[in-house]
Write an enzyme that holds these catalytic residues in place. Structure first.
Site, PDB file in Angstrom:
ATOM      1  N   HIS A 247      28.315  52.117  34.742  1.00 54.20           N
ATOM      2  CA  HIS A 247      28.359  52.506  33.305  1.00 54.20           C
ATOM      3  C   HIS A 247      29.923  52.306  32.864  1.00 54.20           C
ATOM      4  CE1 HIS A 247      28.559  56.427  34.987  1.00 54.20           C
ATOM      5  NE2 HIS A 247      29.476  56.802  33.675  1.00 54.20           N
TER       6      HIS A 247
ATOM      7  N   THR B 248      37.822  53.933  36.295  1.00 54.05           N
ATOM      8  CA  THR B 248      39.031  53.968  36.603  1.00 54.05           C
ATOM      9  C   THR B 248      39.391  52.728  37.687  1.00 54.05           C
ATOM     10  OG1 THR B 248      38.761  55.343  38.241  1.00 54.05           O
ATOM     11  CG2 THR B 248      39.344  56.316  36.384  1.00 54.05           C
TER      12      THR B 248
ATOM     13  N   HIS C 154      49.516  38.445  50.071  1.00 55.57           N
ATOM     14  CA  HIS C 154      50.186  39.325  51.267  1.00 55.57           C
ATOM     15  C   HIS C 154      48.878  39.941  51.952  1.00 55.57           C
ATOM     16  CE1 HIS C 154      54.359  40.084  49.592  1.00 55.57           C
ATOM     17  NE2 HIS C 154      53.882  38.941  49.322  1.00 55.57           N
TER      18      HIS C 154
ATOM     19  N   HIS D 296      51.901  38.284  57.571  1.00 56.66           N
ATOM     20  CA  HIS D 296      50.766  38.923  56.683  1.00 56.66           C
ATOM     21  C   HIS D 296      49.437  39.195  57.446  1.00 56.66           C
ATOM     22  CE1 HIS D 296      53.454  39.366  53.464  1.00 56.66           C
ATOM     23  NE2 HIS D 296      53.541  38.073  53.180  1.00 56.66           N
TER      24      HIS D 296
END
Ligand code: RB5
Length: 142
Positions: free
Chosen positions: A8, A66, A97, A133
């Site tokens: 939500h 968040t 990377h 990488h």
């Protein structure tokens, strides 16, 4: 195919991102949530991560309030490299990377304009394929 999901806290931003993907002619699969009602982010984090890990979708986009809970969830699925980004520099770097396969965003952190730029940067930046990488990514799986 891009897998997309949110709880939500990311619902509104998910709607804007889906409209943006459609405008760009990019196909996506919406794994929910489908209403703004309170729900549990691990449900959607797992669903998107599993679709990407299984190769059903090439990339994923996950959004919660968040971006933290949903990215932690996604990163527990083997083969997933979910990157929580709040700016375009990070979005570009994590593709170059880390070959990140899921972008995580915070719907209560970034505004829509910035979020769409981050999405474009993430989707349009290829992995560098640099030997160092590749080596570091493979070390993550050990
Ligand atoms: C929901 O209130 C919120 O906890 C969730 O969207 C997310 O931010 C968790 O990390």
């Amino acid at each position: 195919m891009i897998a997309i999901g949110s709880d939500h806290g990311g619902f509104q931003l998910k709607q804007a991102i889906m409209a943006h993907l459609k405008e760009r002619g990019l196909s996506y699969k919406d794994f929910g949530t489908y209403t703004p009602d309170s729900c549990d982010y691990p449900v959607y984090g797992k669903a998107v991560a599993k679709a990407v890990a299984a190769g059903e979708c090439e990339r994923g986009i996950l959004i919660c309030g968040t971006g933290i809970g949903i990215s932690i969830t996604a990163n527990k699925v083997p083969g997933i490299r979910a990157a929580l980004c709040t700016d375009c520099f990070t979005a570009e770097a994590t593709r170059l990377h880390n070959d990140a396969n899921i972008l995580a965003l915070g719907g209560r952190v970034v505004g829509e304009g910035l979020a769409l730029k981050i999405v474009d940067t993430f989707l349009d930046t290829p992995f560098s394929n640099d030997e160092r990488h590749i080596r570091r990514i493979s070390m993550m799986e050990d």
